[in-house]
Motif scaffolding. Structure first.
Motif, PDB file in Angstrom:
ATOM      1  N   GLY A   1       0.956  -1.267  -0.155  1.00  0.00           N
ATOM      2  CA  GLY A   1       0.079  -0.291   0.265  1.00  0.00           C
ATOM      3  C   GLY A   1       0.785   1.592   0.260  1.00  0.00           C
ATOM      4  N   GLY A   2       2.148   0.841  -0.336  1.00  0.00           N
ATOM      5  CA  GLY A   2       2.607   2.311   0.438  1.00  0.00           C
ATOM      6  C   GLY A   2       2.514   3.215  -1.471  1.00  0.00           C
ATOM      7  N   TRP A   3       3.318   4.758  -1.184  1.00  0.00           N
ATOM      8  CA  TRP A   3       3.097   5.890  -2.243  1.00  0.00           C
ATOM      9  C   TRP A   3       4.551   5.781  -2.499  1.00  0.00           C
ATOM     10  CZ3 TRP A   3      -0.937  10.353  -0.884  1.00  0.00           C
ATOM     11  CH2 TRP A   3      -1.645  10.368  -0.655  1.00  0.00           C
ATOM     12  N   LEU A   4       4.368   5.488  -3.752  1.00  0.00           N
ATOM     13  CA  LEU A   4       6.146   5.645  -4.616  1.00  0.00           C
ATOM     14  C   LEU A   4       5.844   6.042  -5.994  1.00  0.00           C
ATOM     15  CD1 LEU A   4       5.802   1.475  -3.346  1.00  0.00           C
ATOM     16  CD2 LEU A   4       7.866   2.631  -3.626  1.00  0.00           C
ATOM     17  N   HIS A   5       4.825   6.980  -5.880  1.00  0.00           N
ATOM     18  CA  HIS A   5       4.967   7.318  -7.170  1.00  0.00           C
ATOM     19  C   HIS A   5       6.332   8.259  -8.168  1.00  0.00           C
ATOM     20  CE1 HIS A   5       3.176   9.352 -11.104  1.00  0.00           C
ATOM     21  NE2 HIS A   5       3.444  10.305 -10.645  1.00  0.00           N
TER      22      HIS A   5
ATOM     23  N   THR B   1       5.880   4.449 -13.398  1.00  0.00           N
ATOM     24  CA  THR B   1       5.895   5.575 -12.594  1.00  0.00           C
ATOM     25  C   THR B   1       7.133   5.933 -11.472  1.00  0.00           C
ATOM     26  OG1 THR B   1       4.514   5.533 -11.011  1.00  0.00           O
ATOM     27  CG2 THR B   1       3.170   6.038 -12.755  1.00  0.00           C
ATOM     28  N   VAL B   2       7.662   4.490 -11.630  1.00  0.00           N
ATOM     29  CA  VAL B   2       8.846   3.982 -10.631  1.00  0.00           C
ATOM     30  C   VAL B   2       9.980   3.907 -11.924  1.00  0.00           C
ATOM     31  CG1 VAL B   2      10.106   3.510  -8.928  1.00  0.00           C
ATOM     32  CG2 VAL B   2       7.459   3.529  -8.838  1.00  0.00           C
ATOM     33  N   GLU B   3      11.502   4.387 -11.626  1.00  0.00           N
ATOM     34  CA  GLU B   3      12.850   4.228 -11.997  1.00  0.00           C
ATOM     35  C   GLU B   3      13.048   3.426 -11.410  1.00  0.00           C
ATOM     36  OE1 GLU B   3      15.200   4.107 -14.367  1.00  0.00           O
ATOM     37  OE2 GLU B   3      14.003   5.500 -14.578  1.00  0.00           O
ATOM     38  N   LEU B   4      13.712   1.966 -11.963  1.00  0.00           N
ATOM     39  CA  LEU B   4      13.900   0.861 -11.839  1.00  0.00           C
ATOM     40  C   LEU B   4      14.979   0.328 -12.349  1.00  0.00           C
ATOM     41  CD1 LEU B   4       9.833  -1.022 -11.874  1.00  0.00           C
ATOM     42  CD2 LEU B   4      11.621  -0.494  -9.626  1.00  0.00           C
TER      43      LEU B   4
END
Length: 208
Positions: free
Chosen positions: A154-158, A179-182
């Motif tokens: 449920g984390g916000w990682l935007h 939306t996350v740099e991976l």
């Protein structure tokens, strides 16, 4: 000041401790509630079981401090320094961080659920075996960090940057690869399936 994701303001404080020298202080068993700490030096402070509830820390130096089985509940940290600080088995549920530094900070075990770290520079920090459910890591810079065995449900990682981050063993179902740099992020085979599924891929075993 950065806002908590649910919009709640920082808890009001009732007393103030300002410019105190708590360098190397033994914090074991201490309890503080609704206290505003301003420019307090807690360098190399250590202790077991300290409890801080609804406290605000402004410009406090936690450098090289060690906190074991302590609790910082619904606290607010503004422009604090955590260089080489260690939190082992600690609870920071509902706490908020704004404009702090975290170089070489180590978090081992404990519960950091509902904690706010938006925009935090965690590139030289490590989190292992920590519960961080519904944590706010919006825009956090975690490139090269260690985040292993962490529950990020449920984390916000935007817009978080997790490039080169070691995420093995962590719960990452809340990560949106779009939306996350991976780039170069280190994950395990199970996590690869989780990310592939989130992209809409149909993952199957090879036919016999």
């Amino acid at each position: 000041m950065a806002d908590r994701k649910d919009g709640r303001p920082a808890a009001p404080t009732e007393t103030t401790i300002a410019s105190a020298d708590w360098d190397s202080r033994d914090l074991s068993g201490e309890q503080h509630e609704r206290v505003l700490f301003v420019d307090v030096d807690m360098t190399e402070a250590a202790g077991v079981g300290a409890v801080f509830t609804d406290c605000t820390f402004r410009g406090v130096r936690f450098n090289a401090s060690t906190h074991t089985d302590a609790a910082f509940l619904n606290c607010t940290f503004v422009r604090c320094g955590f260089f080489d600080a260690t939190f082992a088995g600690c609870k920071l549920v509902g706490s908020m961080f704004d404009g702090c530094t975290y170089d070489l900070m180590k978090v081992q075990g404990g519960d950091w659920s509902f904690t706010g770290l938006p925009g935090a520079d965690l590139r030289r920090a490590s989190f292992t075996d920590v519960r961080m459910r519904e944590v706010d890591l919006t825009g956090a810079r975690c490139a090269g960090a260690t985040i292993r065995g962490v529950d990020l449900s449920g984390g916000w990682l935007h817009k978080a940057d997790l490039s080169g981050c070691d995420l093995r063993g962590s719960e990452i179902s809340s990560i949106d690869p779009l939306t996350v740099e991976l780039r170069h992020t280190i994950i395990d085979p199970y996590q690869a399936i989780v990310l592939a599924t989130s992209l809409g891929l149909d993952v199957r075993d090879s036919p016999a």
